[in-house]
Motif scaffolding. Structure first.
Motif, PDB file in Angstrom:
ATOM      1  N   LEU A 187      15.089  30.351  17.961  1.00  0.00           N
ATOM      2  CA  LEU A 187      15.472  29.187  17.155  1.00  0.00           C
ATOM      3  C   LEU A 187      15.753  27.983  18.045  1.00  0.00           C
ATOM      4  O   LEU A 187      15.475  26.846  17.666  1.00  0.00           O
ATOM      5  CB  LEU A 187      16.704  29.510  16.310  1.00  0.00           C
ATOM      6  CG  LEU A 187      16.531  30.577  15.222  1.00  0.00           C
ATOM      7  CD1 LEU A 187      17.890  30.951  14.632  1.00  0.00           C
ATOM      8  CD2 LEU A 187      15.576  30.088  14.155  1.00  0.00           C
ATOM      9  N   TYR A 188      16.303  28.234  19.232  1.00  0.00           N
ATOM     10  CA  TYR A 188      16.586  27.150  20.178  1.00  0.00           C
ATOM     11  C   TYR A 188      15.294  26.500  20.669  1.00  0.00           C
ATOM     12  O   TYR A 188      15.285  25.328  21.018  1.00  0.00           O
ATOM     13  CB  TYR A 188      17.373  27.666  21.380  1.00  0.00           C
ATOM     14  CG  TYR A 188      18.820  27.946  21.104  1.00  0.00           C
ATOM     15  CD1 TYR A 188      19.793  26.999  21.393  1.00  0.00           C
ATOM     16  CD2 TYR A 188      19.233  29.165  20.566  1.00  0.00           C
ATOM     17  CE1 TYR A 188      21.141  27.249  21.160  1.00  0.00           C
ATOM     18  CE2 TYR A 188      20.572  29.431  20.331  1.00  0.00           C
ATOM     19  CZ  TYR A 188      21.513  28.468  20.614  1.00  0.00           C
ATOM     20  OH  TYR A 188      22.839  28.715  20.378  1.00  0.00           O
TER      21      TYR A 188
ATOM     22  N   PHE B 271      12.476  26.101  18.871  1.00  0.00           N
ATOM     23  CA  PHE B 271      11.795  25.346  17.821  1.00  0.00           C
ATOM     24  C   PHE B 271      12.685  24.343  17.086  1.00  0.00           C
ATOM     25  O   PHE B 271      12.202  23.337  16.598  1.00  0.00           O
ATOM     26  CB  PHE B 271      11.146  26.320  16.840  1.00  0.00           C
ATOM     27  CG  PHE B 271      10.145  27.204  17.526  1.00  0.00           C
ATOM     28  CD1 PHE B 271       8.912  26.709  17.925  1.00  0.00           C
ATOM     29  CD2 PHE B 271      10.453  28.519  17.824  1.00  0.00           C
ATOM     30  CE1 PHE B 271       7.993  27.501  18.590  1.00  0.00           C
ATOM     31  CE2 PHE B 271       9.529  29.335  18.486  1.00  0.00           C
ATOM     32  CZ  PHE B 271       8.298  28.825  18.872  1.00  0.00           C
ATOM     33  N   TRP B 272      13.970  24.648  17.011  1.00  0.00           N
ATOM     34  CA  TRP B 272      14.938  23.763  16.364  1.00  0.00           C
ATOM     35  C   TRP B 272      16.156  23.623  17.272  1.00  0.00           C
ATOM     36  O   TRP B 272      17.257  24.094  16.942  1.00  0.00           O
ATOM     37  CB  TRP B 272      15.343  24.309  14.994  1.00  0.00           C
ATOM     38  CG  TRP B 272      14.176  24.414  14.069  1.00  0.00           C
ATOM     39  CD1 TRP B 272      13.602  23.389  13.376  1.00  0.00           C
ATOM     40  CD2 TRP B 272      13.437  25.590  13.749  1.00  0.00           C
ATOM     41  NE1 TRP B 272      12.540  23.865  12.643  1.00  0.00           N
ATOM     42  CE2 TRP B 272      12.418  25.215  12.856  1.00  0.00           C
ATOM     43  CE3 TRP B 272      13.521  26.930  14.143  1.00  0.00           C
ATOM     44  CZ2 TRP B 272      11.498  26.131  12.351  1.00  0.00           C
ATOM     45  CZ3 TRP B 272      12.606  27.841  13.643  1.00  0.00           C
ATOM     46  CH2 TRP B 272      11.611  27.423  12.749  1.00  0.00           C
TER      47      TRP B 272
ATOM     48  N   ARG C 244      18.266  21.219  18.251  1.00  0.00           N
ATOM     49  CA  ARG C 244      19.485  20.548  17.777  1.00  0.00           C
ATOM     50  C   ARG C 244      20.230  21.451  16.789  1.00  0.00           C
ATOM     51  O   ARG C 244      21.422  21.667  16.914  1.00  0.00           O
ATOM     52  CB  ARG C 244      19.175  19.196  17.131  1.00  0.00           C
ATOM     53  CG  ARG C 244      20.436  18.533  16.534  1.00  0.00           C
ATOM     54  CD  ARG C 244      20.162  17.181  15.892  1.00  0.00           C
ATOM     55  NE  ARG C 244      19.641  16.212  16.822  1.00  0.00           N
ATOM     56  CZ  ARG C 244      20.381  15.471  17.656  1.00  0.00           C
ATOM     57  NH1 ARG C 244      21.684  15.589  17.649  1.00  0.00           N
ATOM     58  NH2 ARG C 244      19.816  14.609  18.473  1.00  0.00           N
ATOM     59  N   TRP C 245      19.521  21.939  15.794  1.00  0.00           N
ATOM     60  CA  TRP C 245      20.155  22.782  14.781  1.00  0.00           C
ATOM     61  C   TRP C 245      20.771  24.028  15.418  1.00  0.00           C
ATOM     62  O   TRP C 245      21.904  24.404  15.116  1.00  0.00           O
ATOM     63  CB  TRP C 245      19.130  23.178  13.710  1.00  0.00           C
ATOM     64  CG  TRP C 245      19.732  24.062  12.669  1.00  0.00           C
ATOM     65  CD1 TRP C 245      20.393  23.661  11.547  1.00  0.00           C
ATOM     66  CD2 TRP C 245      19.769  25.491  12.683  1.00  0.00           C
ATOM     67  NE1 TRP C 245      20.837  24.763  10.852  1.00  0.00           N
ATOM     68  CE2 TRP C 245      20.471  25.898  11.538  1.00  0.00           C
ATOM     69  CE3 TRP C 245      19.289  26.465  13.549  1.00  0.00           C
ATOM     70  CZ2 TRP C 245      20.684  27.248  11.229  1.00  0.00           C
ATOM     71  CZ3 TRP C 245      19.507  27.796  13.255  1.00  0.00           C
ATOM     72  CH2 TRP C 245      20.206  28.171  12.100  1.00  0.00           C
ATOM     73  N   ALA C 246      20.027  24.682  16.309  1.00  0.00           N
ATOM     74  CA  ALA C 246      20.525  25.916  16.927  1.00  0.00           C
ATOM     75  C   ALA C 246      21.749  25.651  17.801  1.00  0.00           C
ATOM     76  O   ALA C 246      22.733  26.394  17.734  1.00  0.00           O
ATOM     77  CB  ALA C 246      19.421  26.583  17.748  1.00  0.00           C
TER      78      ALA C 246
ATOM     79  N   THR D  36      24.649  24.566  15.253  1.00  0.00           N
ATOM     80  CA  THR D  36      25.003  25.525  14.207  1.00  0.00           C
ATOM     81  C   THR D  36      25.263  26.922  14.761  1.00  0.00           C
ATOM     82  O   THR D  36      26.255  27.557  14.404  1.00  0.00           O
ATOM     83  CB  THR D  36      23.879  25.596  13.145  1.00  0.00           C
ATOM     84  OG1 THR D  36      23.624  24.263  12.692  1.00  0.00           O
ATOM     85  CG2 THR D  36      24.279  26.468  11.980  1.00  0.00           C
TER      86      THR D  36
ATOM     87  N   THR E  11      20.459  15.507  24.035  1.00  0.00           N
ATOM     88  CA  THR E  11      19.025  15.207  23.995  1.00  0.00           C
ATOM     89  C   THR E  11      18.366  15.375  25.363  1.00  0.00           C
ATOM     90  O   THR E  11      17.260  15.891  25.454  1.00  0.00           O
ATOM     91  CB  THR E  11      18.799  13.772  23.470  1.00  0.00           C
ATOM     92  OG1 THR E  11      19.412  13.669  22.188  1.00  0.00           O
ATOM     93  CG2 THR E  11      17.320  13.459  23.346  1.00  0.00           C
TER      94      THR E  11
ATOM     95  N   THR F 248      16.998  18.870  26.114  1.00  0.00           N
ATOM     96  CA  THR F 248      16.126  19.485  25.114  1.00  0.00           C
ATOM     97  C   THR F 248      15.137  20.458  25.753  1.00  0.00           C
ATOM     98  O   THR F 248      14.955  21.575  25.267  1.00  0.00           O
ATOM     99  CB  THR F 248      15.360  18.413  24.316  1.00  0.00           C
ATOM    100  OG1 THR F 248      16.311  17.584  23.654  1.00  0.00           O
ATOM    101  CG2 THR F 248      14.424  19.038  23.293  1.00  0.00           C
TER     102      THR F 248
ATOM    103  N   GLN G 209      15.020  24.411  24.948  1.00  0.00           N
ATOM    104  CA  GLN G 209      13.840  25.027  24.353  1.00  0.00           C
ATOM    105  C   GLN G 209      13.271  26.116  25.266  1.00  0.00           C
ATOM    106  O   GLN G 209      12.850  27.172  24.789  1.00  0.00           O
ATOM    107  CB  GLN G 209      12.779  23.975  24.059  1.00  0.00           C
ATOM    108  CG  GLN G 209      13.197  23.053  22.925  1.00  0.00           C
ATOM    109  CD  GLN G 209      12.149  21.997  22.642  1.00  0.00           C
ATOM    110  OE1 GLN G 209      11.869  21.145  23.486  1.00  0.00           O
ATOM    111  NE2 GLN G 209      11.574  22.062  21.452  1.00  0.00           N
TER     112      GLN G 209
END
Length: 132
Positions: free
Chosen positions: A25-26, A28-29, A31-33, A36, A44, A47, A51
């Motif tokens: 999840l980290y 592909f998403w 920020r969300w991972a 959350t 940023t 990133t 990833q």
């Protein structure tokens, strides 16, 4: 003890492999991972490393599932998993008092379980013997 591993190895590594694969999840998403799942602020500028970490750990989970199903791949995957997960447990423990470690405690608990299971597995079967 061998019977225990015969009964539990596949389900244990499929389930913990799926949990580990969720780190993708980290990738592909990020920020969300981070916000959350990891409960850390998303930066940023990090990133790419976030990833990269996500895909590396996510693939570790995929390979843990492969180890559950392909005996001939098992030993190298388990050795790498033991080292990778052991280091993650160490990092969370060493930084446990920091707020940024809080979101990783559940994962570190799972990783610690995998580390202990793997150590006992190798104690029972050895590193040089063919497993199951």
């Amino acid at each position: 003890m061998q019977r225990f591993f015969e009964l539990t190895f596949k389900p244990f590594f499929v389930i913990t492999g799926l949990g580990t694969a969720l780190a993708s999840l980290y990738a592909f998403w990020p920020r969300w991972a981070a916000e959350t799942v990891g409960k850390i602020p998303f930066v940023t500028e990090y990133t790419i490393i976030t990833q990269h970490w996500g895909i590396m750990v996510g693939l570790m989970g995929v390979f843990m599932i492969v180890a559950a199903l392909k005996v001939e791949w098992r030993k190298p995957i388990l050795i790498y998993s033991l080292l990778e997960k052991g280091f993650m447990v160490y990092l969370v423990l060493a930084n446990g008092g920091q707020s940024y470690a809080q979101g990783f405690k559940v994962g570190a608990a799972m990783d610690a379980t995998v580390v202990v299971y793997t150590i006992i597995y190798f104690a029972v079967f050895g590193l040089s013997k063919s497993q199951q």
